[in-house]
Design a protein around this motif. Structure first.
Motif, PDB file in Angstrom:
ATOM      1  N   VAL A 141       0.872  -1.168   0.000  1.00 53.92           N
ATOM      2  CA  VAL A 141       0.000   0.000   0.000  1.00 53.92           C
ATOM      3  C   VAL A 141       0.909   1.218   0.000  1.00 53.92           C
ATOM      4  O   VAL A 141       1.777   1.338   0.851  1.00 53.92           O
ATOM      5  CB  VAL A 141      -0.924   0.023   1.241  1.00 53.92           C
ATOM      6  CG1 VAL A 141      -1.846   1.224   1.203  1.00 53.92           C
ATOM      7  CG2 VAL A 141      -1.728  -1.270   1.343  1.00 53.92           C
ATOM      8  N   SER A 142       0.713   2.091  -0.956  1.00 53.74           N
ATOM      9  CA  SER A 142       1.525   3.300  -0.989  1.00 53.74           C
ATOM     10  C   SER A 142       0.628   4.515  -1.153  1.00 53.74           C
ATOM     11  O   SER A 142      -0.495   4.423  -1.645  1.00 53.74           O
ATOM     12  CB  SER A 142       2.564   3.239  -2.107  1.00 53.74           C
ATOM     13  OG  SER A 142       1.933   3.080  -3.355  1.00 53.74           O
ATOM     14  N   VAL A 143       1.153   5.630  -0.721  1.00 52.99           N
ATOM     15  CA  VAL A 143       0.415   6.880  -0.777  1.00 52.99           C
ATOM     16  C   VAL A 143       0.906   7.665  -1.981  1.00 52.99           C
ATOM     17  O   VAL A 143       2.107   7.784  -2.200  1.00 52.99           O
ATOM     18  CB  VAL A 143       0.651   7.693   0.521  1.00 52.99           C
ATOM     19  CG1 VAL A 143      -0.102   9.007   0.472  1.00 52.99           C
ATOM     20  CG2 VAL A 143       0.245   6.869   1.733  1.00 52.99           C
ATOM     21  N   ARG A 144      -0.013   8.170  -2.761  1.00 50.03           N
ATOM     22  CA  ARG A 144       0.350   8.989  -3.918  1.00 50.03           C
ATOM     23  C   ARG A 144       0.628  10.414  -3.441  1.00 50.03           C
ATOM     24  O   ARG A 144      -0.254  11.080  -2.922  1.00 50.03           O
ATOM     25  CB  ARG A 144      -0.765   9.000  -4.950  1.00 50.03           C
ATOM     26  CG  ARG A 144      -0.897   7.706  -5.717  1.00 50.03           C
ATOM     27  CD  ARG A 144      -1.863   7.893  -6.856  1.00 50.03           C
ATOM     28  NE  ARG A 144      -1.890   6.722  -7.702  1.00 50.03           N
ATOM     29  CZ  ARG A 144      -2.673   6.597  -8.752  1.00 50.03           C
ATOM     30  NH1 ARG A 144      -3.493   7.570  -9.093  1.00 50.03           N
ATOM     31  NH2 ARG A 144      -2.641   5.499  -9.476  1.00 50.03           N
ATOM     32  N   GLU A 145       1.843  10.836  -3.636  1.00 45.18           N
ATOM     33  CA  GLU A 145       2.244  12.184  -3.225  1.00 45.18           C
ATOM     34  C   GLU A 145       1.422  13.247  -3.951  1.00 45.18           C
ATOM     35  O   GLU A 145       1.010  14.232  -3.364  1.00 45.18           O
ATOM     36  CB  GLU A 145       3.734  12.399  -3.505  1.00 45.18           C
ATOM     37  CG  GLU A 145       4.656  11.476  -2.734  1.00 45.18           C
ATOM     38  CD  GLU A 145       4.734  11.818  -1.264  1.00 45.18           C
ATOM     39  OE1 GLU A 145       4.633  13.007  -0.923  1.00 45.18           O
ATOM     40  OE2 GLU A 145       4.897  10.881  -0.457  1.00 45.18           O
ATOM     41  N   GLU A 146       1.207  13.042  -5.249  1.00 49.45           N
ATOM     42  CA  GLU A 146       0.508  14.045  -6.052  1.00 49.45           C
ATOM     43  C   GLU A 146      -1.004  14.015  -5.866  1.00 49.45           C
ATOM     44  O   GLU A 146      -1.701  14.904  -6.320  1.00 49.45           O
ATOM     45  CB  GLU A 146       0.860  13.871  -7.546  1.00 49.45           C
ATOM     46  CG  GLU A 146       0.248  12.652  -8.212  1.00 49.45           C
ATOM     47  CD  GLU A 146       0.960  11.331  -7.942  1.00 49.45           C
ATOM     48  OE1 GLU A 146       0.486  10.300  -8.446  1.00 49.45           O
ATOM     49  OE2 GLU A 146       1.980  11.316  -7.229  1.00 49.45           O
ATOM     50  N   ALA A 147      -1.514  12.987  -5.208  1.00 44.59           N
ATOM     51  CA  ALA A 147      -2.957  12.857  -4.987  1.00 44.59           C
ATOM     52  C   ALA A 147      -3.190  12.353  -3.567  1.00 44.59           C
ATOM     53  O   ALA A 147      -3.298  11.150  -3.338  1.00 44.59           O
ATOM     54  CB  ALA A 147      -3.558  11.895  -6.008  1.00 44.59           C
ATOM     55  N   PRO A 148      -3.262  13.268  -2.597  1.00 37.17           N
ATOM     56  CA  PRO A 148      -3.357  12.852  -1.201  1.00 37.17           C
ATOM     57  C   PRO A 148      -4.626  12.067  -0.850  1.00 37.17           C
ATOM     58  O   PRO A 148      -4.654  11.348   0.128  1.00 37.17           O
ATOM     59  CB  PRO A 148      -3.294  14.170  -0.427  1.00 37.17           C
ATOM     60  CG  PRO A 148      -3.594  15.239  -1.415  1.00 37.17           C
ATOM     61  CD  PRO A 148      -3.250  14.711  -2.762  1.00 37.17           C
TER      62      PRO A 148
END
Length: 170
Positions: A141-148
């Motif tokens: 699971v990763s967080v998209r920096e450009e789409a919080p």
């Protein structure tokens, strides 16, 4: 001692594909084409149909698991628009944070932090809940920096998908 792995070469991949096609009784060549890609030669219609049947048979369980997972997620109002089979694994893809929270709750995550989780907390809770619900399966699971408001869910094998389906059914 460190193991060194090298990516498969195109000539080696072409030879492996030729051997598999020959073993399946299909009369088609495979060669290295432009851009270091493997190309299939012309196929007779009967060989093309047989190759299609073999591909469907070989991926049947994974495709069925992906369809079932898509259906059960839709029933739980979890939107996974990028869910697809790729390279023999089921890629879950991007999902909105609220869908990821719903999935974590369905998988048994119970934390006061799920009401308004931070992205990192949600990532950790979802990964832990997935592992517990699937008997040790791993979900990146990763967080998209450009789409919080979006998290990226990784790929799982068919076995983990079937376990996830079982967990979501109950």
């Amino acid at each position: 001692m460190t193991a060194v792995t090298t990516p498969p070469s195109s000539p080696g991949a072409a030879a492996e594909l030729r051997a598999a096609l020959r073993e399946a009784g299909l009369h088609v060549g495979a060669s290295v084409g432009a851009g270091d890609h493997v190309q299939l030669g012309p196929l007779e219609p009967a060989d093309a149909r047989q190759l299609a049947r073999l591909l469907r048979t070989g991926t049947k369980r994974t495709l069925k698991a992906a369809r079932t997972l898509r259906d059960i997620c839709e029933a739980h109002r979890i939107d996974l628009p990028e869910l697809r089979v790729r390279q023999g694994r089921i890629t879950l893809g991007a999902c909105r944070v609220d869908d990821a929270v719903r999935l974590a709750r369905l998988l048994g995550a119970s934390s006061p932090g799920l009401d308004a989780p931070g992205a990192e907390a949600l990532r950790d809770l979802l990964a832990q809940a997935f592992s517990a619900a699937t008997g040790g399966g791993v979900l990146d699971v990763s967080v998209r920096e450009e789409a919080p408001g979006v998290v990226e869910l990784g790929a799982i094998d068919a076995r983990s998908a079937r376990r996830l389906i079982g967990a979501l059914r109950f």
